[in-house]
Design a protein around this motif. Structure first.
Motif, PDB file in Angstrom:
ATOM      1  N   ALA A 107      84.926  89.750  72.453  1.00  0.00           N
ATOM      2  CA  ALA A 107      84.384  90.065  71.135  1.00  0.00           C
ATOM      3  C   ALA A 107      84.240  91.577  70.965  1.00  0.00           C
ATOM      4  CB  ALA A 107      83.036  89.376  70.946  1.00  0.00           C
ATOM      5  N   LEU A 108      83.768  92.269  72.005  1.00  0.00           N
ATOM      6  CA  LEU A 108      83.625  93.720  71.918  1.00  0.00           C
ATOM      7  C   LEU A 108      84.977  94.395  71.745  1.00  0.00           C
ATOM      8  CD1 LEU A 108      81.600  96.103  72.087  1.00  0.00           C
ATOM      9  CD2 LEU A 108      82.106  96.207  74.541  1.00  0.00           C
ATOM     10  N   VAL A 109      85.982  93.943  72.469  1.00  0.00           N
ATOM     11  CA  VAL A 109      87.327  94.504  72.335  1.00  0.00           C
ATOM     12  C   VAL A 109      87.855  94.301  70.920  1.00  0.00           C
ATOM     13  CG1 VAL A 109      89.735  94.224  73.097  1.00  0.00           C
ATOM     14  CG2 VAL A 109      87.899  94.334  74.788  1.00  0.00           C
ATOM     15  N   ASP A 110      87.439  93.208  70.276  1.00  0.00           N
ATOM     16  CA  ASP A 110      87.830  92.944  68.892  1.00  0.00           C
ATOM     17  C   ASP A 110      86.873  93.560  67.881  1.00  0.00           C
ATOM     18  OD1 ASP A 110      90.051  91.600  69.646  1.00  0.00           O
ATOM     19  OD2 ASP A 110      89.326  89.593  69.204  1.00  0.00           O
ATOM     20  N   HIS A 111      85.975  94.449  68.341  1.00  0.00           N
ATOM     21  CA  HIS A 111      85.074  95.229  67.480  1.00  0.00           C
ATOM     22  C   HIS A 111      84.020  94.349  66.798  1.00  0.00           C
ATOM     23  CE1 HIS A 111      88.840  97.974  66.871  1.00  0.00           C
ATOM     24  NE2 HIS A 111      88.414  97.966  68.117  1.00  0.00           N
ATOM     25  N   ARG A 112      83.535  93.336  67.505  1.00  0.00           N
ATOM     26  CA  ARG A 112      82.477  92.484  66.958  1.00  0.00           C
ATOM     27  C   ARG A 112      81.256  92.497  67.875  1.00  0.00           C
ATOM     28  NH1 ARG A 112      84.083  87.909  67.706  1.00  0.00           N
ATOM     29  NH2 ARG A 112      86.321  88.175  68.116  1.00  0.00           N
ATOM     30  N   ASP A 113      80.082  92.229  67.266  1.00  0.00           N
ATOM     31  CA  ASP A 113      78.834  92.222  68.032  1.00  0.00           C
ATOM     32  C   ASP A 113      78.340  90.799  68.293  1.00  0.00           C
ATOM     33  OD1 ASP A 113      78.019  91.433  65.516  1.00  0.00           O
ATOM     34  OD2 ASP A 113      76.490  92.992  65.292  1.00  0.00           O
ATOM     35  N   HIS A 114      79.197  89.806  68.075  1.00  0.00           N
ATOM     36  CA  HIS A 114      78.826  88.419  68.321  1.00  0.00           C
ATOM     37  C   HIS A 114      80.060  87.645  68.794  1.00  0.00           C
ATOM     38  CE1 HIS A 114      80.404  88.475  64.210  1.00  0.00           C
ATOM     39  NE2 HIS A 114      80.746  87.206  64.399  1.00  0.00           N
ATOM     40  N   VAL A 115      79.816  86.580  69.531  1.00  0.00           N
ATOM     41  CA  VAL A 115      80.899  85.779  70.099  1.00  0.00           C
ATOM     42  C   VAL A 115      81.221  84.624  69.160  1.00  0.00           C
ATOM     43  CG1 VAL A 115      81.627  84.355  72.061  1.00  0.00           C
ATOM     44  CG2 VAL A 115      80.200  86.373  72.442  1.00  0.00           C
ATOM     45  N   ARG A 116      82.508  84.372  68.985  1.00  0.00           N
ATOM     46  CA  ARG A 116      82.989  83.225  68.218  1.00  0.00           C
ATOM     47  C   ARG A 116      83.655  82.223  69.159  1.00  0.00           C
ATOM     48  NH1 ARG A 116      86.202  86.633  63.497  1.00  0.00           N
ATOM     49  NH2 ARG A 116      84.360  87.528  62.458  1.00  0.00           N
ATOM     50  N   PRO A 117      83.765  80.967  68.733  1.00  0.00           N
ATOM     51  CA  PRO A 117      84.486  79.997  69.577  1.00  0.00           C
ATOM     52  C   PRO A 117      85.899  80.440  69.929  1.00  0.00           C
ATOM     53  CG  PRO A 117      83.277  78.849  67.865  1.00  0.00           C
ATOM     54  CD  PRO A 117      83.148  80.311  67.560  1.00  0.00           C
ATOM     55  N   GLY A 118      86.537  81.179  69.016  1.00  0.00           N
ATOM     56  CA  GLY A 118      87.879  81.668  69.291  1.00  0.00           C
ATOM     57  C   GLY A 118      87.924  82.634  70.463  1.00  0.00           C
ATOM     58  N   ASP A 119      86.836  83.364  70.687  1.00  0.00           N
ATOM     59  CA  ASP A 119      86.774  84.260  71.848  1.00  0.00           C
ATOM     60  C   ASP A 119      86.785  83.457  73.141  1.00  0.00           C
ATOM     61  OD1 ASP A 119      86.547  86.688  70.306  1.00  0.00           O
ATOM     62  OD2 ASP A 119      84.455  86.163  69.924  1.00  0.00           O
ATOM     63  N   VAL A 120      86.011  82.381  73.160  1.00  0.00           N
ATOM     64  CA  VAL A 120      85.973  81.516  74.336  1.00  0.00           C
ATOM     65  C   VAL A 120      87.354  80.925  74.608  1.00  0.00           C
ATOM     66  CG1 VAL A 120      84.932  79.455  75.357  1.00  0.00           C
ATOM     67  CG2 VAL A 120      83.543  80.983  73.926  1.00  0.00           C
ATOM     68  N   GLN A 121      87.986  80.433  73.558  1.00  0.00           N
ATOM     69  CA  GLN A 121      89.306  79.818  73.722  1.00  0.00           C
ATOM     70  C   GLN A 121      90.367  80.847  74.109  1.00  0.00           C
ATOM     71  OE1 GLN A 121      89.846  77.858  69.955  1.00  0.00           O
ATOM     72  NE2 GLN A 121      88.357  76.245  70.412  1.00  0.00           N
ATOM     73  N   ALA A 122      90.190  82.095  73.674  1.00  0.00           N
ATOM     74  CA  ALA A 122      91.165  83.141  73.995  1.00  0.00           C
ATOM     75  C   ALA A 122      91.134  83.506  75.472  1.00  0.00           C
ATOM     76  CB  ALA A 122      90.919  84.383  73.134  1.00  0.00           C
TER      77      ALA A 122
END
Length: 314
Positions: free
Chosen positions: A265-280
């Motif tokens: 999520a941080l690498v994608d410039h976000r401050d929160h985790v999405r389910p897509g981050d887990v799946q990635a």
């Protein structure tokens, strides 16, 4: 006259600068490069499994140079001894005492090249270093540098002269990735471009050591919601159901999955985790940890895809 200093670069700018420079040397592997940086920011260690000559060593060198960190390469061979990695004490006749001579493990970025060509005894010399960021030699515990990042390369198991990594060693690696052959355009650029050793020489640090440590701490501040934790726990619980896998996700693996998702999520410039981050990150975090009971040789990508399909997002 304005003497105000420029504001420090943001986390997003630092991350983008690192990725941009790495991709000038590791051609056509943006996904693998992104995962490698994600692994580092999550304070994990990386296993790169692939055929010789596809860029595993280049990736390690490029990371070290881009991050401005100390680098040591350890070539794992069948005659490698633990002391060749950790160091040993030698007697100083002038001082009349034993003095410790540190091995190459006392560096910030370690390339454990062809780790599965060494015997299990030498492989195990990395266990404490990777887990505790310290080594114990001759009864004395010595801390390792911070940051400390191990990139191990591994040849396919079917190649002659390899010793499979035991589960305890595999579990120390936050991620396992594959580079694979370059696509048509990347290979053309590789054939027509400069020698990669020359490209490596031109790389300059894009981040300071302090900034890197700050980014690693920033990963811990990326928000994980209760619903996202429910999803993580559902994935973990599914792997532990009797009869599905030889071993399910350990608590260490569960933490690794969460930290990797936060770093993504941080690498994608976000401050929160999405389910897509887990799946990635799940294929890289879980692919070397899960073996189905009924089909232990099933490709890791298919194993992870089945897991994602079996556990719905809340």
């Amino acid at each position: 006259m304005n003497t105000a200093s420029s504001p420090p670069p943001s986390a997003a700018a630092l991350i983008d600068g690192i990725l941009d420079q790495l991709n000038t040397v590791v051609f056509g592997k943006k996904g693998a490069v992104r995962l490698a940086l994600t692994c580092l920011l999550a304070r994990g260690h990386l296993l790169v499994e692939d055929l010789p000559g596809v860029g595993k060593t280049t990736l390690a060198h490029a990371l070290a140079r881009t991050l401005g960190l100390g680098f040591q390469r350890i070539q794992f061979t069948s005659d490698l001894l633990p002391a060749d990695i950790l160091g040993l004490s030698m007697y100083n006749t002038g001082a009349q005492r034993f003095e410790f001579h540190p091995g190459p493990i006392f560096s910030q970025v370690i390339l454990a090249d062809e780790i599965n060509r060494a015997t299990p005894k030498s492989q195990s010399a990395l266990l404490e270093a990777m887990e505790e960021q310290q080594v114990t030699v001759e009864g004395t515990t010595r801390p390792l540098p911070d940051p400390f990042f191990v990139i191990a390369t591994q040849n396919p198991q079917e190649q002659i002269g390899t010793f499979p990594l035991p589960e305890s060693q595999l579990d120390r690696f936050l991620m396992r990735i594959h580079l694979g052959y370059p696509d048509h355009d990347a290979e053309r650029a590789l054939l027509q471009g400069r020698d990669r050793r020359e490209l490596l020489e031109d790389l300059t640090p894009r981040i300071t050591e302090t900034q890197l440590l700050d980014l690693q701490r920033e990963v811990l501040r990326v928000h994980v919601s209760e619903a996202l934790l429910d999803y993580l726990q559902a994935l973990i619980a599914h792997t532990r159901e009797p009869g599905r896998y030889q071993t399910g996700f350990s608590p260490r693996a569960g933490l690794a999955l969460m930290r990797a998702a936060q770093a993504r999520a941080l690498v994608d410039h976000r401050d929160h985790v999405r389910p897509g981050d887990v799946q990635a990150v799940l294929p890289a975090v879980g692919g070397h940890r899960l073996r189905p009971v009924e089909a232990p040789t099933l490709p890791a990508a298919e194993v992870i895809q089945a897991l994602v399909e079996a556990v719905p997002v809340p």
